[in-house]
Design an enzyme around this catalytic site. Structure first.
Site, PDB file in Angstrom:
ATOM      1  N   GLY A  91       0.791  -1.233   0.000  1.00 32.76           N
ATOM      2  CA  GLY A  91       0.000   0.000   0.000  1.00 32.76           C
ATOM      3  C   GLY A  91       0.819   1.276   0.000  1.00 32.76           C
ATOM      4  CG  ASN A 116       2.357   3.747   5.894  1.00 28.74           C
ATOM      5  OD1 ASN A 116       1.463   4.394   5.362  1.00 28.74           O
ATOM      6  ND2 ASN A 116       2.503   2.444   5.684  1.00 28.74           N
ATOM      7  CE1 TYR A 156      -7.602   4.097  10.195  1.00 29.49           C
ATOM      8  CE2 TYR A 156      -9.238   5.520   9.184  1.00 29.49           C
ATOM      9  CZ  TYR A 156      -7.987   4.933   9.162  1.00 29.49           C
ATOM     10  OH  TYR A 156      -7.126   5.178   8.123  1.00 29.49           O
ATOM     11  CB  THR A 201      -3.636  -4.982  -0.994  1.00 29.33           C
ATOM     12  OG1 THR A 201      -2.502  -4.645  -1.778  1.00 29.33           O
ATOM     13  CG2 THR A 201      -3.983  -6.429  -1.176  1.00 29.33           C
TER      14      THR A 201
HETATM   15  N1  LIG Z   1      -6.134   2.946   2.194  1.00 28.63           N
HETATM   16  C1  LIG Z   1      -6.805   4.010   2.567  1.00 28.63           C
HETATM   17  O1  LIG Z   1      -7.886   4.309   2.022  1.00 28.63           O
HETATM   18  C2  LIG Z   1      -6.278   4.930   3.630  1.00 28.63           C
HETATM   19  C3  LIG Z   1      -6.889   6.182   3.797  1.00 28.63           C
HETATM   20  C4  LIG Z   1      -6.398   7.028   4.781  1.00 28.63           C
HETATM   21  C5  LIG Z   1      -5.352   6.645   5.585  1.00 28.63           C
HETATM   22  N2  LIG Z   1      -4.790   5.417   5.414  1.00 28.63           N
HETATM   23  C6  LIG Z   1      -3.689   5.066   6.307  1.00 28.63           C
HETATM   24  O2  LIG Z   1      -2.536   4.793   5.552  1.00 28.63           O
HETATM   25  C7  LIG Z   1      -1.689   3.892   6.260  1.00 28.63           C
HETATM   26  C8  LIG Z   1      -1.301   2.749   5.344  1.00 28.63           C
HETATM   27  O3  LIG Z   1      -2.492   2.089   4.953  1.00 28.63           O
HETATM   28  P1  LIG Z   1      -2.631   1.264   3.597  1.00 28.63           P
HETATM   29  O4  LIG Z   1      -3.988   1.514   3.091  1.00 28.63           O
HETATM   30  O5  LIG Z   1      -1.460   1.452   2.743  1.00 28.63           O
HETATM   31  O6  LIG Z   1      -2.667  -0.192   4.220  1.00 28.63           O
HETATM   32  P2  LIG Z   1      -2.240  -1.622   3.639  1.00 28.63           P
HETATM   33  O7  LIG Z   1      -3.149  -2.575   4.312  1.00 28.63           O
HETATM   34  O8  LIG Z   1      -2.187  -1.601   2.144  1.00 28.63           O
HETATM   35  O9  LIG Z   1      -0.770  -1.759   4.192  1.00 28.63           O
HETATM   36  C9  LIG Z   1      -0.549  -1.715   5.552  1.00 28.63           C
HETATM   37  C10 LIG Z   1       0.768  -2.364   5.866  1.00 28.63           C
HETATM   38  O10 LIG Z   1       0.918  -2.282   7.284  1.00 28.63           O
HETATM   39  C11 LIG Z   1       1.341  -3.544   7.767  1.00 28.63           C
HETATM   40  N3  LIG Z   1       0.922  -3.702   9.155  1.00 28.63           N
HETATM   41  C12 LIG Z   1      -0.296  -4.004   9.641  1.00 28.63           C
HETATM   42  N4  LIG Z   1      -0.259  -4.084  10.986  1.00 28.63           N
HETATM   43  C13 LIG Z   1       1.018  -3.812  11.345  1.00 28.63           C
HETATM   44  C14 LIG Z   1       1.687  -3.746  12.580  1.00 28.63           C
HETATM   45  N5  LIG Z   1       1.053  -3.994  13.748  1.00 28.63           N
HETATM   46  N6  LIG Z   1       2.995  -3.428  12.596  1.00 28.63           N
HETATM   47  C15 LIG Z   1       3.652  -3.192  11.435  1.00 28.63           C
HETATM   48  N7  LIG Z   1       3.076  -3.259  10.232  1.00 28.63           N
HETATM   49  C16 LIG Z   1       1.773  -3.565  10.185  1.00 28.63           C
HETATM   50  C17 LIG Z   1       0.710  -4.559   6.839  1.00 28.63           C
HETATM   51  O11 LIG Z   1       1.403  -5.789   6.871  1.00 28.63           O
HETATM   52  C18 LIG Z   1       0.794  -3.840   5.490  1.00 28.63           C
HETATM   53  O12 LIG Z   1       2.000  -4.133   4.830  1.00 28.63           O
HETATM   54  C19 LIG Z   1      -2.489   3.458   7.488  1.00 28.63           C
HETATM   55  O13 LIG Z   1      -2.070   4.211   8.610  1.00 28.63           O
HETATM   56  C20 LIG Z   1      -3.917   3.807   7.115  1.00 28.63           C
HETATM   57  O14 LIG Z   1      -4.726   4.034   8.236  1.00 28.63           O
HETATM   58  C21 LIG Z   1      -5.207   4.554   4.461  1.00 28.63           C
END
Ligand SMILES: NC(=O)c1ccc[n+]([C@@H]2O[C@H](COP(=O)([O-])OP(=O)(O)OC[C@H]3O[C@@H](n4cnc5c(N)ncnc54)[C@H](O)[C@@H]3O)[C@@H](O)[C@H]2O)c1
Length: 252
Positions: A17, A87, A151, A189
């Site tokens: 991500g 992140n 959240y 993903t």
């Molecule tokens: N996808 C969205 O729509 C969105 C929107 C706003 C904010 N975010 C934020 O962006 C950040 C990344 O999210 P994303 O969508 O890329 O997620 P993602 O699920 O694609 O990737 C998250 C990654 O974090 C890892 N992870 C999960 N728990 C963990 C832990 N306890 N310790 C270390 N690693 C861990 C996972 O293995 C994965 O590789 C997060 O903080 C999420 O809240 C995402």
């Protein structure tokens, strides 16, 4: 000269991500990447794709002791940590009536306590040389979601913790900036898997798109570009700020 030449950057949740996209963008700008994730194989795959200037380490951001070991190893291997990208995180669904206190605490640990621990340990090693902390929050750290009470609370905490850290570091002359970034919905993903599980994925996707006046959802690279901006000297006058990248979500 690339914008991040000689910079050592640690990214949490870097296997997939937004974290992985940030790893690619910052490496392209010349940084050495320490890709950490609870999914070590995923972090290794990213590091391998980045070539010689990247390593992978296992880190569960909820584990304070593991954080200390990783920071120690970064200092041992590279002698410094210039930039930390907090992140890792994840959305837990549920209204205040649906979720338990245990669910709430888990969401706080993953999304907010982790940023507290990482920032605290990073400041310890950055304060002699200067540094930069970038916290990936969410548009739901600014605008509440009834369907994601924990959240929303956690990302709101990240937003104001960022400002407290920024102010503290500025007041102490540490030369450490700290900013948060607030994405709208991003096609990661996790998001694509969620859409696949809906009864009518196309309709569910349209509903999400409708929340964003710009008319489409973000790609991880869109948010990585914001992280690159905050990581570089292009944003040198920003600290304690919120970089909103939400396709206009906040406006409606
Ligand atoms: N996808 C969205 O729509 C969105 C929107 C706003 C904010 N975010 C934020 O962006 C950040 C990344 O999210 P994303 O969508 O890329 O997620 P993602 O699920 O694609 O990737 C998250 C990654 O974090 C890892 N992870 C999960 N728990 C963990 C832990 N306890 N310790 C270390 N690693 C861990 C996972 O293995 C994965 O590789 C997060 O903080 C999420 O809240 C995402």
């Amino acid at each position: 000269m690339n914008k991040l030449d000689k910079k050592v950057v640690m990214i949490t949740g870097a296997a997939d991500g937004i974290g992985a996209a940030a790893g690619r963008a910052l490496a392209l700008a010349g940084a050495t990447i320490v890709a950490t994730d609870i999914n070590l194989d995923g972090a290794k795959a990213l590091a391998a794709s980045l070539g010689n200037n990247a390593i992978a380490m296992s880190l569960d951001v909820c584990d304070e002791n593991a954080w200390q070991s990783v920071i120690n190893k970064v200092m041992q291997d590279f002698g410094k940590l210039d930039i930390l990208v907090n992140n890792a995180g994840g959305a837990g669904a549920g209204t205040i009536e649906d979720i338990s206190i245990a669910d709430y605490r888990n969401a706080m640990r993953l999304n907010a306590d982790s940023v507290f621990i990482g920032s605290k340990l990073a400041i310890e090693v950055m304060k002699g040389t200067g540094g930069n902390i970038i916290n990936v929050a969410s548009i739901h750290g600014i605008r509440a979601a009834a369907h994601a009470a924990s959240y929303t609370a956690a990302k709101g905490a990240v937003r104001l913790l960022t400002k407290s850290v920024a102010l503290h570091c500025a007041q102490h002359g540490y030369n450490i900036r700290c900013n948060s970034i607030h994405p709208g919905y991003v096609l990661t993903t996790q998001m694509l898997d969620w859409l696949d599980k809906q009864e009518d994925p196309a309709a569910a996707r349209e509903q999400l798109v409708a929340l964003h006046p710009i008319g489409y959802l973000a790609e991880p690279e869109d948010i990585a570009n914001g992280i690159l901006f905050l990581a570089s000297e292009d944003s040198r006058f920003m600290t304690g700020s919120e970089l909103v990248m939400d396709g206009g979500f906040e406006l409606v």
